[in-house]
Design a protein around this motif. Structure first.
Motif, PDB file in Angstrom:
ATOM      1  N   PHE A 172      -6.793   4.829  -1.285  1.00 21.19           N
ATOM      2  CA  PHE A 172      -6.361   3.438  -1.369  1.00 21.19           C
ATOM      3  C   PHE A 172      -7.156   2.667  -2.430  1.00 21.19           C
ATOM      4  O   PHE A 172      -6.604   1.824  -3.132  1.00 21.19           O
ATOM      5  CB  PHE A 172      -6.499   2.761  -0.007  1.00 21.19           C
ATOM      6  CG  PHE A 172      -5.504   3.233   1.007  1.00 21.19           C
ATOM      7  CD1 PHE A 172      -4.200   2.783   0.976  1.00 21.19           C
ATOM      8  CD2 PHE A 172      -5.870   4.139   1.987  1.00 21.19           C
ATOM      9  CE1 PHE A 172      -3.266   3.212   1.914  1.00 21.19           C
ATOM     10  CE2 PHE A 172      -4.956   4.576   2.928  1.00 21.19           C
ATOM     11  CZ  PHE A 172      -3.648   4.116   2.892  1.00 21.19           C
ATOM     12  N   ILE A 192     -10.381  -2.167   2.182  1.00 19.19           N
ATOM     13  CA  ILE A 192     -10.105  -1.657   0.829  1.00 19.19           C
ATOM     14  C   ILE A 192     -10.799  -2.531  -0.208  1.00 19.19           C
ATOM     15  O   ILE A 192     -11.370  -2.030  -1.178  1.00 19.19           O
ATOM     16  CB  ILE A 192      -8.590  -1.597   0.583  1.00 19.19           C
ATOM     17  CG1 ILE A 192      -7.929  -0.614   1.556  1.00 19.19           C
ATOM     18  CG2 ILE A 192      -8.285  -1.205  -0.861  1.00 19.19           C
ATOM     19  CD1 ILE A 192      -6.409  -0.660   1.538  1.00 19.19           C
ATOM     20  N   ASP A 246      -5.866   3.774  -5.766  1.00 21.04           N
ATOM     21  CA  ASP A 246      -4.583   3.112  -6.052  1.00 21.04           C
ATOM     22  C   ASP A 246      -4.809   1.728  -6.626  1.00 21.04           C
ATOM     23  O   ASP A 246      -4.158   1.331  -7.614  1.00 21.04           O
ATOM     24  CB  ASP A 246      -3.752   2.988  -4.772  1.00 21.04           C
ATOM     25  CG  ASP A 246      -3.195   4.308  -4.273  1.00 21.04           C
ATOM     26  OD1 ASP A 246      -3.263   5.301  -5.011  1.00 21.04           O
ATOM     27  OD2 ASP A 246      -2.703   4.329  -3.125  1.00 21.04           O
ATOM     28  N   TYR A 283      -4.242   9.729   2.273  1.00 24.97           N
ATOM     29  CA  TYR A 283      -4.444   8.472   2.962  1.00 24.97           C
ATOM     30  C   TYR A 283      -5.898   8.240   3.378  1.00 24.97           C
ATOM     31  O   TYR A 283      -6.160   7.523   4.335  1.00 24.97           O
ATOM     32  CB  TYR A 283      -3.519   8.394   4.184  1.00 24.97           C
ATOM     33  CG  TYR A 283      -2.061   8.291   3.784  1.00 24.97           C
ATOM     34  CD1 TYR A 283      -1.483   7.058   3.524  1.00 24.97           C
ATOM     35  CD2 TYR A 283      -1.287   9.433   3.614  1.00 24.97           C
ATOM     36  CE1 TYR A 283      -0.155   6.964   3.133  1.00 24.97           C
ATOM     37  CE2 TYR A 283       0.034   9.344   3.228  1.00 24.97           C
ATOM     38  CZ  TYR A 283       0.608   8.105   2.985  1.00 24.97           C
ATOM     39  OH  TYR A 283       1.922   8.012   2.582  1.00 24.97           O
ATOM     40  N   LEU A 324       0.825  -1.197   0.000  1.00 25.60           N
ATOM     41  CA  LEU A 324       0.000   0.000   0.000  1.00 25.60           C
ATOM     42  C   LEU A 324       0.867   1.258   0.000  1.00 25.60           C
ATOM     43  O   LEU A 324       2.032   1.231   0.423  1.00 25.60           O
ATOM     44  CB  LEU A 324      -0.902   0.018   1.232  1.00 25.60           C
ATOM     45  CG  LEU A 324      -1.893  -1.132   1.397  1.00 25.60           C
ATOM     46  CD1 LEU A 324      -2.644  -0.970   2.718  1.00 25.60           C
ATOM     47  CD2 LEU A 324      -2.871  -1.197   0.234  1.00 25.60           C
TER      48      LEU A 324
END
Length: 273
Positions: free
Chosen positions: A82, A110, A85, A77, A64
């Protein structure tokens, strides 16, 4: 190293060996997502990644943002960062087919966050000691991060962890301290905008939740089942939050049985990592 969503992510891709890949062109890609703060993709690499690959499942792991060998920006963050990403990493790796998402601790959150956005792509979710991004779970994440951020900078804290749990644990604690000092993680993540309950309830794929019987996270199992009634819950007695590391053989056995029974995937039996 893959450039995704404006940062560089450390990634490992395990393609099935020749015999296992034969006839499995339609197998989903397994994406293994590690937990927050002291975790890295190593926890999956040494437990389930190779058995999945040898059974014919293309497998992707990554650190991560802010963790392991991935880039550590000062900000960015929130949960959405996340999830963004993960989406960008899959695009960068040209992974376009169905996905099997496996998450340890916050990695499972996530996975649920991605599935809430892309329910049609996810054919199964395995969450180890985790929960969807619901307010009660995020409250616990906030409290946990606050405790860690307050404890680790104290004189002797890392040394004490090393004395109790060993050198590797001390190294991870020191790295966690640096990450929390250098980034906005402890502030941003607990304040994340969350998917709506309706978006989470629309996740229709099979779900497996594994909990340690001595972990407080198991208290969230009724919430998960109420939101996603297709969830299969298994509790491993006498285990804590580190069940993936402490009982890898049991985790592999339970995951492979679930893949066969709930996801109708005909895979070879799991092998020792």
């Amino acid at each position: 190293m893959v450039r995704a969503n404006g940062i560089t992510l450390h990634t490992q891709r395990l393609d099935p060996p020749g015999p296992a890949a034969a006839g499995r062109t339609g197998a989903p890609t397994a994406v293994l997502i590690h937990g927050m703060a002291s975790d890295t993709m190593a926890s999956w690499y040494f437990t389930l990644a190779e058995p999945l690959s040898r059974a014919g499942v293309p497998t992707v792991l990554y650190d991560l943002r802010g963790h392991g060998r991935s880039e550590r920006p000062a900000t960015g963050y929130a949960l959405d960062d996340f999830v963004d990403d993960l989406a960008a990493l899959l695009t960068g790796l040209d992974v376009t087919g169905p996905l099997l998402l496996l998450g340890n601790s916050f990695g499972g959150t996530i996975a649920f966050g991605y599935a809430a956005r892309h329910p049609g792509r996810v054919v199964g979710i395995v969450a180890v000691e985790s929960a969807p991004p619901v307010p009660e779970w995020m409250r616990r994440v906030r409290e946990r991060l606050a405790r860690v951020a307050a404890r680790l900078p104290r004189d002797g804290a890392v040394t004490e962890i090393g004395a109790r749990r060993g050198r590797v644990a001390a190294q991870r604690a020191a790295e966690t301290q640096r990450m929390l000092a250098d980034t906005s993680l402890a502030r941003e993540l607990p304040a994340s905008p969350l998917p709506t309950a309706e978006a989470l309830a629309a996740i229709g794929c099979p779900v497996l939740c594994l909990y340690g019987g001595d972990s407080a996270v198991v208290e969230l199992a009724p919430t998960v089942c109420g939101l996603l009634p297709q969830t299969r819950v298994t509790v491993l007695p006498d285990q804590k939050h580190t069940v993936l590391i402490d009982r890898p053989e049991d985790v592999r056995r339970l995951v492979f049985a679930w893949l066969a029974e709930d996801c109708s995937l005909d895979l070879a039996q799991p092998t020792t990592a």
